[in-house]
Design a protein around this motif. Structure first.
Motif, PDB file in Angstrom:
ATOM      1  N   ILE A   1       0.862  -1.181   0.000  1.00 37.90           N
ATOM      2  CA  ILE A   1       0.000   0.000   0.000  1.00 37.90           C
ATOM      3  C   ILE A   1       0.896   1.229   0.000  1.00 37.90           C
ATOM      4  O   ILE A   1       1.785   1.366   0.854  1.00 37.90           O
ATOM      5  CB  ILE A   1      -0.931   0.004   1.221  1.00 37.90           C
ATOM      6  N   ILE A   2       0.676   2.119  -0.957  1.00 38.21           N
ATOM      7  CA  ILE A   2       1.550   3.278  -1.144  1.00 38.21           C
ATOM      8  C   ILE A   2       0.753   4.574  -0.965  1.00 38.21           C
ATOM      9  O   ILE A   2      -0.316   4.745  -1.544  1.00 38.21           O
ATOM     10  CB  ILE A   2       2.205   3.257  -2.533  1.00 38.21           C
TER      11      ILE A   2
ATOM     12  N   VAL B   1       9.148   1.488   2.949  1.00 33.64           N
ATOM     13  CA  VAL B   1      10.089   2.230   2.110  1.00 33.64           C
ATOM     14  C   VAL B   1       9.603   3.674   2.010  1.00 33.64           C
ATOM     15  O   VAL B   1       8.456   3.938   1.630  1.00 33.64           O
ATOM     16  CB  VAL B   1      10.216   1.611   0.706  1.00 33.64           C
ATOM     17  N   VAL B   2      10.483   4.595   2.372  1.00 35.16           N
ATOM     18  CA  VAL B   2      10.152   6.019   2.419  1.00 35.16           C
ATOM     19  C   VAL B   2      10.811   6.738   1.246  1.00 35.16           C
ATOM     20  O   VAL B   2      12.034   6.667   1.072  1.00 35.16           O
ATOM     21  CB  VAL B   2      10.638   6.646   3.744  1.00 35.16           C
TER      22      VAL B   2
ATOM     23  N   PHE C   1       5.438  10.129   1.044  1.00 33.06           N
ATOM     24  CA  PHE C   1       5.507   9.212  -0.103  1.00 33.06           C
ATOM     25  C   PHE C   1       6.101   7.905   0.428  1.00 33.06           C
ATOM     26  O   PHE C   1       7.318   7.770   0.556  1.00 33.06           O
ATOM     27  CB  PHE C   1       6.396   9.832  -1.175  1.00 33.06           C
ATOM     28  N   VAL C   2       5.240   6.949   0.780  1.00 37.87           N
ATOM     29  CA  VAL C   2       5.669   5.788   1.553  1.00 37.87           C
ATOM     30  C   VAL C   2       4.988   4.527   1.042  1.00 37.87           C
ATOM     31  O   VAL C   2       3.788   4.532   0.741  1.00 37.87           O
ATOM     32  CB  VAL C   2       5.323   5.950   3.053  1.00 37.87           C
ATOM     33  N   CYS C   3       5.751   3.433   0.977  1.00 38.92           N
ATOM     34  CA  CYS C   3       5.214   2.118   0.640  1.00 38.92           C
ATOM     35  C   CYS C   3       5.239   1.243   1.890  1.00 38.92           C
ATOM     36  O   CYS C   3       6.273   1.119   2.553  1.00 38.92           O
ATOM     37  CB  CYS C   3       6.028   1.471  -0.477  1.00 38.92           C
TER      38      CYS C   3
ATOM     39  N   HIS D   1       4.832  14.371  -5.535  1.00 37.31           N
ATOM     40  CA  HIS D   1       5.439  13.045  -5.559  1.00 37.31           C
ATOM     41  C   HIS D   1       5.375  12.551  -6.998  1.00 37.31           C
ATOM     42  O   HIS D   1       4.284  12.425  -7.566  1.00 37.31           O
ATOM     43  CB  HIS D   1       4.690  12.073  -4.651  1.00 37.31           C
ATOM     44  N   ASN D   2       6.509  12.287  -7.584  1.00 37.63           N
ATOM     45  CA  ASN D   2       6.555  11.894  -8.986  1.00 37.63           C
ATOM     46  C   ASN D   2       6.095  10.444  -9.145  1.00 37.63           C
ATOM     47  O   ASN D   2       6.717   9.534  -8.598  1.00 37.63           O
ATOM     48  CB  ASN D   2       7.989  12.049  -9.508  1.00 37.63           C
TER      49      ASN D   2
END
Length: 211
Positions: free
Chosen positions: A89-90, A118-119, A163-165, A98-99
């Motif tokens: 989930i991102i 993951v940041v 912007f995080v997964c 956020h690109n």
């Protein structure tokens, strides 16, 4: 159905939402999208509803009755994603700060490299990757993140990054119903709770462009 869901909160993002949806869906890696809209006065949600027909089973809409904080929007999106068993989930902004081209980087780092969170970081490796901020705002953000890092002892340079997964196991175990903050401190609290539970966190360098 993809194994990865991108959650995009919106409030008056009519000018951006169609473009960012189409850019995400054009990526080689397939992502699903959930737009969480806070009943935007500009009716962003109506545009999303129109796009749901051509992007059937890939684009979804969660419409909230009122504007109730960025963190609140993400928390509802997280619950929605866990109920549908997405593996990754991102979080991502709607305005291209956020690109979307960095989505595969976050996903691959999380899915292939053994990390749980993951940041997408603006400040990793002694670099400041921010475009279109004045120096006062940039220094405030940078030193705020450094201060939080020192106080909490988290090994994260960009503690306020949005912007995080997340792997689904992380969101399932950090008790989303006990998250206190719904504003921007939400970003810090989520990372802190994941770190305290010994989940493996990785920062990857991205460029943040203020729109």
């Amino acid at each position: 159905m993809s194994d990865a869901l991108v959650i995009i909160p919106t409030y008056n993002e009519k000018e951006n939402i169609e473009s960012i949806i189409r850019v995400v869906f054009a990526l080689e890696k397939k992502f699903d999208i959930l737009v969480v809209d806070d009943s935007s006065p500009d009716k962003t949600y109506e545009l999303v509803e129109r796009l749901m027909e051509p992007f059937s089973n890939r684009l979804f809409l969660l419409k909230r009755a009122h504007k109730n904080g960025l963190g609140g929007a993400y928390l509802e999106g997280f619950h929605w994603a866990l109920e549908r068993d997405y593996d990754y989930i991102i979080q991502m902004d709607a305005d291209f700060s956020h690109n979307p081209s960095n989505l595969p980087l976050l996903y691959n780092t999380c899915s292939r490299s053994g990390y749980d969170v993951v940041v997408g970081s603006r400040y990793v490796n002694n670099k400041i990757n921010v475009v279109n901020w004045d120096i006062k705002r940039l220094l405030l953000s940078y030193f705020a993140s450094r201060y939080v890092k020192i106080i909490t002892r988290m090994p994260i340079y960009d503690t306020t990054a949005g912007f995080v997964c997340w792997k689904k196991e992380v969101l399932a175990r950090i008790h989303l119903d006990r998250i206190t903050f719904i504003g921007y401190a939400f970003q810090i609290e989520m990372k802190f709770k994941a770190w305290r539970r010994n989940f493996k966190i990785k920062e990857v360098s991205v460029i943040f462009t203020d729109r």
